[in-house]
Design a protein around this motif. Sequence first.
Motif, PDB file in Angstrom:
ATOM      1  N   VAL A  48     -52.120 102.883   9.014  1.00  0.00           N
ATOM      2  CA  VAL A  48     -51.683 102.236  10.260  1.00  0.00           C
ATOM      3  C   VAL A  48     -51.000 100.908   9.949  1.00  0.00           C
ATOM      4  O   VAL A  48     -49.956 100.578  10.532  1.00  0.00           O
ATOM      5  N   LYS A  49     -51.551 100.151   9.025  1.00  0.00           N
ATOM      6  CA  LYS A  49     -50.944  98.866   8.652  1.00  0.00           C
ATOM      7  C   LYS A  49     -49.551  99.061   8.059  1.00  0.00           C
ATOM      8  O   LYS A  49     -48.635  98.267   8.323  1.00  0.00           O
ATOM      9  N   GLU A  50     -49.377 100.106   7.274  1.00  0.00           N
ATOM     10  CA  GLU A  50     -48.052 100.405   6.719  1.00  0.00           C
ATOM     11  C   GLU A  50     -47.043 100.678   7.831  1.00  0.00           C
ATOM     12  O   GLU A  50     -45.895 100.220   7.775  1.00  0.00           O
ATOM     13  N   ILE A  51     -47.471 101.418   8.835  1.00  0.00           N
ATOM     14  CA  ILE A  51     -46.576 101.718   9.959  1.00  0.00           C
ATOM     15  C   ILE A  51     -46.266 100.452  10.750  1.00  0.00           C
ATOM     16  O   ILE A  51     -45.138 100.244  11.197  1.00  0.00           O
ATOM     17  N   GLN A  52     -47.255  99.576  10.904  1.00  0.00           N
ATOM     18  CA  GLN A  52     -47.029  98.313  11.601  1.00  0.00           C
ATOM     19  C   GLN A  52     -45.970  97.477  10.888  1.00  0.00           C
ATOM     20  O   GLN A  52     -45.101  96.883  11.534  1.00  0.00           O
TER      21      GLN A  52
END
Length: 246
Positions: A48-52
């Motif tokens: 999720v952090k990568e997508i953010q």
Amino acid sequence: MNDSLVIIPTFNEKDNIRLIIDAVINLPKPFDILIVDDGSPDGTGEIVKEIQVAGLPNRTLHLIERQGKLGLGTAYIRGFKFAIEKGYDYIFEMDADFSHNPKDLLKLYEACTTGGSDVAVGSRYISGVNVVNWPMGRVIMSYFASIYVRFITGMPVNDTTAGFVCFKRIVLQTIDLENIKFIGYAFQIEMKFTALKFGFKISEVPIVFTDRTRGKSKMSGSIFKEAFFGVIKMKVDSLFKKYVPA
């Protein structure tokens, strides 16, 4: 910021998380997303952090990370409080595993924006039994669980345990979220029951529920036990309680 927030609780959903986020952000109506991750050891939160970091067009992806597996109900309560703080008008519950078709978010949204509903439920049982890939035993258990809940509580809802729901913000602001007691799937029953007690209108939107094809189910015997016995206590307690807005 968009007017709608989709809350997706996760625990070990690395096989689904990127796909479910992509499916929601590619809908014609913009929905913001909140992932509430219970410290997934498989790295769901890191994805999720990568997508953010990469960013989403005209959408916002939020992440709340919690330490340990704290339960479905508490994840949604945390998400509801976040949604109220941020001023979202329509707040959705949805699973990460594609058992709920993201395209049906549009039907739930329409039920609350133009259909006069305060709560819209994605219902497996409003038009027959619309469940795909579940063992027959689990279909029967789920279906008769809803009949049992309706019998005990008197709720005019066919799919009382449904976890695909849209709430208007006023519903979540009115309910005292601190007094919602259940943490498993009985949480879904308690939220609908409490909304009805406060006089809000609930409608059911027919959906097809498809069992997950990736990842592992979180269903357990303790979840059913909580629902079976908890519903009786919830009904009895309601007889001595005044439903005053929080």
